[in-house]
Design a protein around this motif. Sequence first.
Motif, PDB file in Angstrom:
ATOM      1  N   ARG A  18      44.190  64.925  39.505  1.00  0.00           N
ATOM      2  CA  ARG A  18      43.702  64.636  38.090  1.00  0.00           C
ATOM      3  C   ARG A  18      42.437  65.729  37.740  1.00  0.00           C
ATOM      4  O   ARG A  18      41.485  65.516  38.167  1.00  0.00           O
ATOM      5  N   TYR A  23      36.891  66.958  38.267  1.00  0.00           N
ATOM      6  CA  TYR A  23      36.890  66.037  39.562  1.00  0.00           C
ATOM      7  C   TYR A  23      37.036  66.733  40.818  1.00  0.00           C
ATOM      8  O   TYR A  23      36.766  66.161  41.847  1.00  0.00           O
ATOM      9  N   ASN A  74      31.633  54.008  41.835  1.00  0.00           N
ATOM     10  CA  ASN A  74      32.292  55.027  40.890  1.00  0.00           C
ATOM     11  C   ASN A  74      33.102  54.019  40.003  1.00  0.00           C
ATOM     12  O   ASN A  74      34.617  53.698  40.589  1.00  0.00           O
ATOM     13  N   GLY A  76      34.731  54.707  37.164  1.00  0.00           N
ATOM     14  CA  GLY A  76      35.600  55.337  36.271  1.00  0.00           C
ATOM     15  C   GLY A  76      35.120  55.133  34.873  1.00  0.00           C
ATOM     16  O   GLY A  76      33.992  54.877  34.561  1.00  0.00           O
ATOM     17  N   ALA A  77      36.222  54.933  34.188  1.00  0.00           N
ATOM     18  CA  ALA A  77      35.898  54.744  32.615  1.00  0.00           C
ATOM     19  C   ALA A  77      35.231  53.536  32.544  1.00  0.00           C
ATOM     20  O   ALA A  77      34.628  53.392  31.250  1.00  0.00           O
ATOM     21  N   LEU A 101      31.768  62.013  39.928  1.00  0.00           N
ATOM     22  CA  LEU A 101      32.061  63.436  40.250  1.00  0.00           C
ATOM     23  C   LEU A 101      31.712  64.338  39.179  1.00  0.00           C
ATOM     24  O   LEU A 101      31.066  65.456  39.673  1.00  0.00           O
ATOM     25  N   SER A 102      32.108  64.001  38.029  1.00  0.00           N
ATOM     26  CA  SER A 102      31.677  64.869  36.992  1.00  0.00           C
ATOM     27  C   SER A 102      30.296  64.532  36.408  1.00  0.00           C
ATOM     28  O   SER A 102      29.761  63.636  36.818  1.00  0.00           O
ATOM     29  N   PRO A 104      29.125  63.130  33.274  1.00  0.00           N
ATOM     30  CA  PRO A 104      29.477  62.368  31.975  1.00  0.00           C
ATOM     31  C   PRO A 104      28.480  62.729  30.924  1.00  0.00           C
ATOM     32  O   PRO A 104      29.071  62.729  29.721  1.00  0.00           O
ATOM     33  N   ARG A 107      29.673  65.586  28.771  1.00  0.00           N
ATOM     34  CA  ARG A 107      31.103  65.380  28.392  1.00  0.00           C
ATOM     35  C   ARG A 107      31.238  64.666  27.274  1.00  0.00           C
ATOM     36  O   ARG A 107      30.321  64.606  26.105  1.00  0.00           O
ATOM     37  N   ARG A 111      31.373  58.896  26.929  1.00  0.00           N
ATOM     38  CA  ARG A 111      30.860  58.805  28.363  1.00  0.00           C
ATOM     39  C   ARG A 111      29.269  58.744  28.532  1.00  0.00           C
ATOM     40  O   ARG A 111      29.080  58.823  29.659  1.00  0.00           O
TER      41      ARG A 111
HETATM   42  C1  DQA Z   1      34.120  59.370  36.422  1.00  0.00           C
HETATM   43  C2  DQA Z   1      33.479  59.848  34.974  1.00  0.00           C
HETATM   44  C3  DQA Z   1      34.144  58.921  34.173  1.00  0.00           C
HETATM   45  O1  DQA Z   1      33.758  58.969  32.784  1.00  0.00           O
HETATM   46  C4  DQA Z   1      35.769  59.026  34.016  1.00  0.00           C
HETATM   47  O2  DQA Z   1      36.403  58.160  33.180  1.00  0.00           O
HETATM   48  C5  DQA Z   1      36.273  58.722  35.499  1.00  0.00           C
HETATM   49  C6  DQA Z   1      35.706  59.480  36.643  1.00  0.00           C
HETATM   50  C7  DQA Z   1      33.540  60.594  37.426  1.00  0.00           C
HETATM   51  O3  DQA Z   1      33.717  60.418  38.732  1.00  0.00           O
HETATM   52  O4  DQA Z   1      33.192  61.576  37.124  1.00  0.00           O
HETATM   53  O5  DQA Z   1      37.135  58.020  35.623  1.00  0.00           O
HETATM   54  O6  DQA Z   1      33.546  58.291  36.782  1.00  0.00           O
END
Ligand code: DQA
Length: 144
Positions: A18, A23, A74, A76-77, A101-102, A104, A107, A111
Amino acid sequence: MSEILLLSGPNLDQLGSRDPSQYGTQTLAEHVARLTDAVRAVGHDLRHVQSNHEGDLIEAVHEARARSAAIIINAGALTHVSWALADALALFEGPAVEVHLSNPAAREPYRHTSTLAGVVDGSIAGFRALSYDLALEAVLRLLG
Ligand code: DQA
């Protein structure tokens, strides 16, 4: 020995393939294996729960209230939209650290907000795989 819960939200089971530019290339299993070793080395235990479903994550937080000393999450979204997950985390009394990981904040605008930021002890983002190691370090220090 204390249990540390690592919670992984939607789409994190796709890590490895992904969007590696955001990531990294490591799979979720690789992150979990690395953290499991690090946690064991200091005499604790890591439990990992990944789900693509909000309710599963909420129930994992509820369960953690009775069995886990700390949470690394984590989401995610769901981070950006889930007030229900934030409400569950607010019930957890031990240390909780949000991890990404990223980065946000660098971005898309959607986010830039985190529903979880106000109910965790702190947030670590943007360091790719290192984010998880830093989150674990933070949790271990908070556990004392
Ligand atoms: C995330 C950042 C979120 O915005 C994204 O939707 C993810 C991964 C990250 O680990 O950078 O699913 O949580």
